[in-house]
Every structure is written in C-alpha cells, then in structure tokens.
Design an enzyme around this catalytic site. Sequence first.
Site, mmCIF file in Angstrom:
data_model
loop_
_atom_site.group_PDB
_atom_site.id
_atom_site.type_symbol
_atom_site.label_atom_id
_atom_site.label_comp_id
_atom_site.label_asym_id
_atom_site.label_seq_id
_atom_site.Cartn_x
_atom_site.Cartn_y
_atom_site.Cartn_z
ATOM 1 N N SER A 79 0.810 -1.230 0.000
ATOM 2 C CA SER A 79 0.000 0.000 0.000
ATOM 3 C C SER A 79 0.833 1.266 0.000
ATOM 4 C CB SER A 79 -0.934 -0.002 1.210
ATOM 5 O OG SER A 79 -0.170 -0.174 2.379
ATOM 6 N N THR A 181 -1.600 2.859 4.476
ATOM 7 C CA THR A 181 -0.939 4.157 4.352
ATOM 8 C C THR A 181 0.009 4.376 5.524
ATOM 9 O OG1 THR A 181 -2.719 5.248 3.188
ATOM 10 C CG2 THR A 181 -1.357 6.656 4.557
ATOM 11 N N THR A 199 1.343 6.863 0.382
ATOM 12 C CA THR A 199 0.432 5.750 0.093
ATOM 13 C C THR A 199 0.305 5.504 -1.405
ATOM 14 O OG1 THR A 199 -1.808 4.918 0.548
ATOM 15 C CG2 THR A 199 -1.639 7.214 -0.075
ATOM 16 N N ARG A 209 -8.336 8.533 -9.232
ATOM 17 C CA ARG A 209 -8.811 8.785 -7.870
ATOM 18 C C ARG A 209 -7.645 9.256 -6.975
ATOM 19 N NH1 ARG A 209 -7.538 6.846 -2.457
ATOM 20 N NH2 ARG A 209 -9.432 6.941 -1.224
ATOM 21 N N THR A 232 -5.426 7.238 8.317
ATOM 22 C CA THR A 232 -5.342 6.112 7.393
ATOM 23 C C THR A 232 -6.750 5.536 7.248
ATOM 24 O OG1 THR A 232 -4.277 3.983 6.913
ATOM 25 C CG2 THR A 232 -4.765 4.441 9.216
ATOM 26 N N GLY A 233 -6.954 4.775 6.182
ATOM 27 C CA GLY A 233 -8.270 4.194 5.968
ATOM 28 C C GLY A 233 -8.968 4.805 4.771
HETATM 29 N N1 ASP Z 1 -6.171 6.806 3.132
HETATM 30 C C1 ASP Z 1 -5.698 6.161 1.944
HETATM 31 C C2 ASP Z 1 -6.520 6.586 0.785
HETATM 32 O O1 ASP Z 1 -7.718 6.718 0.928
HETATM 33 C C3 ASP Z 1 -5.692 4.684 1.970
HETATM 34 C C4 ASP Z 1 -5.391 4.000 3.247
HETATM 35 O O2 ASP Z 1 -4.926 4.575 4.207
HETATM 36 O O3 ASP Z 1 -5.654 2.807 3.304
HETATM 37 O O4 ASP Z 1 -5.978 6.715 -0.291
#
Ligand code: ASP
Length: 323
Positions: A79, A181, A199, A209, A232-233
């Site tokens: 990631s 991330t 990330t 995106r 993150t997320g």
């Molecule tokens: N926050 C990151 C994104 O939406 C992805 C992640 O942290 O998993 O690109």
Amino acid sequence: MDRRSFIKSTGVATLGIGLNYSKTFSSNIKPTSNPVVIATWDVKNATNKAWDILIKNGESLDAIEQGCRVEEANKDGQSVGIGGLPDRDGNVTLDACIMNHKGNCGSVVYLKNIKHAISIARLVMEKTPHVILAGDGAKKFALSMGFFEENLLTDKSKSDWINWKKNEKYKPIINVENHDTIGMLAIDKNNNISGGCTTSGLAYKMQGRVGDSPIIGSGLFIDNEVGGAVATGLGEEVLKTVGSFLVVELMRQGYSPTEACKIAIERIVKKPESNYKNFQVGYIAINKNGETGCYAIQEGFSMTKYDKSGNSNIKSLFHDKKI
Ligand code: ASP
C-alpha cells in the site's frame, strides 16, 4: 459563557469519554518526553530509522522523510511505494504529503514510477512556489531533481490485481495486512513537530482517484503550537470531515490526542446514513507535550511508537467490534 458551559450547551460533554475540562490548551506546555515518533500500523523499521535521526538531535522533518522512505522501498508493503497495489487499470499511483513545524507543506498526487513520493513532496515544499504537484508534472519535477523512473508493480501485486480482475468487485479493504498508508508524526529535541503521509491509495481505485493522504488538513495536519495528526483508511470519509485538521483543532481546545482522535472518528460514524461498518478509518495524533494517542472505527488498527522507552506497536482503541 465559559468553556465548561459552552461544551455542555453544545452537547460535547455527552460523548462520555472522560473529558478533562480543566485542561485548556497552553502553548507554554513544557515537553516532558521528547523526542517521540509515531506511525500508523506496525512499521517498526520505519520508526527505528526516524528515531536514529531524532536521538542524534536531528530535525523532525528529516526523521519523517527518512522513516517514510523505509516503507516506500519495502516491496512487501502493498500500500506504499514500490509494490503498492494498482488502480483497477493496473497503474500504481502514489500520493504523499509532508508538513513542517513552520506550517509549510508539500504534496504529490497521482505520481507514477517514482517510489519515494515523500521526498518529492518535500522538494515541492522546499524548491517550488507551490504546495501540490500532480501526475505528469509531479513526475517531470521529480526527474528534474535527479530521481529515476522504475516499475512499481511487483510480480506479487500484479498477480493479485489479475486475480481481482476476475470478479472486479470493488470494496474497500479493511486493515490490509495490518499495513496500510504510512502516516508518521515526530517531535524532535527542539520541540518541533513535523509529519508525513505516503500511500498508493485504495487498492483497485478508479483511475485518477486521489484520496485524503496528499491533502493537507485531511490526511495530515501539523500546527507546531498544538500538535499533529495523520489519517489512514477510507480517504473519502476523511476528506469529507477534514479529519486531521479536526483532530489538531480539538487538541487546541484541550482534548488529549486520544480524545481528539475519538471525537473525529465519531464525526464519521454519526453522519446520517453512515455505513461505517463497511470501512476503516484510523487517526494517530501527538501534542506539543509529546503525548500521543490513536483511535479507529474498527478493531485491528495499531500505531507504532518510538520514544525513550523503546519501539513498540500499540493496539488502537476503536468504536466498533470486528465485523
Ligand atoms: N487513506 C488512503 C486513501 O484513501 C488509503 C489508506 O490509508 O488505506 O488513499
């Protein structure tokens, strides 16, 4: 109206998280435990690298850049940087940002074929009059700064993508291998706070995106008088609530890092028609006192912390039980 009655009248007190009303933010807080570095997920190699710099009186900004680079160069991390999972058309595209104690920041979005996105973000901050460079322009700038192009799609990520294509079902992945991330925050011996975030974004996202991670205020925010936060997320949910800025502003109001992260998570969870059970968001935060905290929607999130007591992974508190 004093602060206590303001909080009561606005309903913040009903959150029931043991708020300490007497603790109002003071910029004269005496740091007790610096230096400290924290990062999202279990990334002890990255915090170890950052700590090496901090303990030798290095600057937090250098610690952040070098720490993030460890994960960007790790082919097994799917990631971040090389080895990152691609978008649904097979392109690995990187997002990153960095912010220093002076309130300056730099960011790259949709960067292809250059693994050290965090370093390019720093160079955007330091060498250009801009904050964000995107796509081909970001790559052109990176090449002009001496970086070289390489294929970021490893055999493993390619075969995972080919397997995914058989069904092409898009669903945000929760707690990717405990490794997602990389967001990092550090306070150095001079009490200066910096942060960074790097990330490859959500796996199998639509082409073009961009998530929260390179967007200052959403994926990352630093205010050297108060503290810093990183997310993150599922980036879309962080963007809609300007999450990291929110966490820092809550700390400015006197909330601890954990309390601030929790309130920011509640902001997502309590949105009308929130389908929060289907995704993960986690925040980590540090304040000027070197205190740290984290909070997530779901079980499984963690934070790595390196301070004088060592380098350890800490399980995050969370809103919801595992689904
Ligand atoms: N926050 C990151 C994104 O939406 C992805 C992640 O942290 O998993 O690109």
